[in-house]
Design a protein around this motif. Structure first.
Motif, PDB file in Angstrom:
ATOM      1  N   GLN A  71     -10.831  -5.992   6.571  1.00  0.00           N
ATOM      2  CA  GLN A  71     -10.286  -7.159   5.339  1.00  0.00           C
ATOM      3  C   GLN A  71      -9.144  -7.534   4.135  1.00  0.00           C
ATOM      4  N   ALA A  72     -10.353  -6.498   3.457  1.00  0.00           N
ATOM      5  CA  ALA A  72      -9.096  -6.801   2.219  1.00  0.00           C
ATOM      6  C   ALA A  72      -7.958  -6.294   1.684  1.00  0.00           C
ATOM      7  N   ASP A  73      -7.523  -5.058   3.440  1.00  0.00           N
ATOM      8  CA  ASP A  73      -5.776  -4.496   3.584  1.00  0.00           C
ATOM      9  C   ASP A  73      -5.685  -6.083   3.963  1.00  0.00           C
ATOM     10  N   LEU A  74      -5.764  -6.530   4.875  1.00  0.00           N
ATOM     11  CA  LEU A  74      -5.369  -7.796   5.876  1.00  0.00           C
ATOM     12  C   LEU A  74      -4.589  -8.793   5.143  1.00  0.00           C
ATOM     13  N   GLN A  75      -6.165  -8.825   3.760  1.00  0.00           N
ATOM     14  CA  GLN A  75      -5.513 -10.218   3.517  1.00  0.00           C
ATOM     15  C   GLN A  75      -4.139  -9.927   2.033  1.00  0.00           C
ATOM     16  N   THR A  76      -3.555  -8.960   2.328  1.00  0.00           N
ATOM     17  CA  THR A  76      -2.592  -8.873   0.988  1.00  0.00           C
ATOM     18  C   THR A  76      -1.208  -8.478   2.236  1.00  0.00           C
ATOM     19  N   PRO A  77      -0.120  -9.945   1.776  1.00  0.00           N
ATOM     20  CA  PRO A  77       0.777  -9.460   2.849  1.00  0.00           C
ATOM     21  C   PRO A  77       1.883  -7.891   2.373  1.00  0.00           C
ATOM     22  N   HIS A  78       2.665  -7.796   3.074  1.00  0.00           N
ATOM     23  CA  HIS A  78       3.177  -6.077   3.590  1.00  0.00           C
ATOM     24  C   HIS A  78       4.190  -6.802   2.023  1.00  0.00           C
ATOM     25  N   THR A  79       5.119  -7.536   2.275  1.00  0.00           N
ATOM     26  CA  THR A  79       6.050  -7.633   1.298  1.00  0.00           C
ATOM     27  C   THR A  79       4.881  -7.438  -0.537  1.00  0.00           C
ATOM     28  N   GLU A  80       3.941  -7.692  -0.859  1.00  0.00           N
ATOM     29  CA  GLU A  80       3.648  -7.564  -2.171  1.00  0.00           C
ATOM     30  C   GLU A  80       2.623  -6.297  -1.842  1.00  0.00           C
ATOM     31  N   LEU A  81       2.595  -5.295  -1.295  1.00  0.00           N
ATOM     32  CA  LEU A  81       1.263  -4.035  -1.136  1.00  0.00           C
ATOM     33  C   LEU A  81       2.257  -2.999  -2.514  1.00  0.00           C
ATOM     34  N   PRO A  82       1.242  -2.939  -3.520  1.00  0.00           N
ATOM     35  CA  PRO A  82       2.170  -1.679  -4.729  1.00  0.00           C
ATOM     36  C   PRO A  82       2.958  -0.608  -3.905  1.00  0.00           C
ATOM     37  N   GLU A  83       3.716  -0.472  -4.923  1.00  0.00           N
ATOM     38  CA  GLU A  83       4.174   0.917  -4.322  1.00  0.00           C
ATOM     39  C   GLU A  83       3.374   1.586  -4.213  1.00  0.00           C
ATOM     40  N   ALA A  84       3.337   2.982  -2.670  1.00  0.00           N
ATOM     41  CA  ALA A  84       2.230   3.798  -2.932  1.00  0.00           C
ATOM     42  C   ALA A  84       2.310   4.752  -3.601  1.00  0.00           C
ATOM     43  N   PRO A  85       0.792   5.673  -4.035  1.00  0.00           N
ATOM     44  CA  PRO A  85       1.486   6.269  -5.175  1.00  0.00           C
ATOM     45  C   PRO A  85       1.887   7.254  -5.616  1.00  0.00           C
ATOM     46  N   ARG A  86       2.324   8.425  -5.741  1.00  0.00           N
ATOM     47  CA  ARG A  86       2.959   9.469  -5.742  1.00  0.00           C
ATOM     48  C   ARG A  86       1.531  11.200  -5.986  1.00  0.00           C
ATOM     49  N   ILE A  87       1.510  11.677  -5.348  1.00  0.00           N
ATOM     50  CA  ILE A  87       0.898  12.673  -5.127  1.00  0.00           C
ATOM     51  C   ILE A  87       1.478  13.915  -5.466  1.00  0.00           C
ATOM     52  N   GLU A  88       0.462  13.818  -6.625  1.00  0.00           N
ATOM     53  CA  GLU A  88       0.759  15.816  -7.696  1.00  0.00           C
ATOM     54  C   GLU A  88       0.188  16.704  -7.652  1.00  0.00           C
TER      55      GLU A  88
END
Length: 179
Positions: free
Chosen positions: A5-22
């Motif tokens: 539900q929390a994921d659905l409340q954020t419009p896809h255009t406002e999703l933060p940049e995916a974290p870099r994994i290193e």
């Protein structure tokens, strides 16, 4: 509210940049300690141990970095000395603001792929206390994604811990993994 539900409340255009994994660096040790402490479920090791972990086990660990470069998640692990094709995953933590987006699974997959390329990984192990449903789901889904079976057995009984009441640690042996 569920993670979905929390994921659905954020419009896809406002999703933060995916974290870099290193790989983690020593400078990340304090942040890893804070993430473990803030998780509310992990056994928190000394801050010194997280600094050492980032120095000595960076090759078998990952950190997820947010848009500003700050650690927002981590997975620590090591290759078992007596089973050099087995990765033991020690801890997995994700900052509360980044939960429910599949980051733990992405970090686990990235780490397993790197260790497989460098060590010929054939299996993964972790311990989970009974009732830790989130961890059980994370590792069961890892096994399913990689076509592996899961064997479970108590590794350490609760009474073996000298520092007071502690739940049993159940070993989850996943393998053979297809990476």
């Amino acid at each position: 509210m569920t993670a979905a539900q929390a994921d659905l409340q954020t419009p896809h255009t406002e999703l933060p940049e995916a974290p870099r994994i290193e790989r983690p660096a020593v400078a990340d040790g304090a942040a890893l300690w804070r993430l473990a402490k803030d998780s509310g479920t992990l056994d928190v090791n000394s801050s010194y141990s997280y600094l050492l972990w980032c120095r000595d086990f960076a090759a078998t660990s990952v950190v997820a970095r947010g848009a500003g470069g700050e650690p927002v998640g981590f997975v620590t692990g090591y290759v078992r000395p007596d089973r050099p094709r087995t990765l033991l995953v020690w801890q997995v933590a994700v900052d509360a603001a980044h939960r429910g987006r599949g980051l733990a699974a992405r970090m686990l997959d990235a780490l397993a792929e790197r260790v497989a390329a460098e060590h010929g990984l054939t299996s993964l192990e972790t311990t989970i206390t009974p009732g830790n449903t989130a961890s059980e789901r994370l590792f069961a889904s890892f096994a399913a994604r990689h076509g592996a079976g899961v064997e479970r057995e108590v590794l350490f009984a609760g009474e073996q811990f000298p520092d007071g009441p502690h739940d049993a640690e159940v070993l989850h042996r996943i393998g053979p993994v297809a990476l």
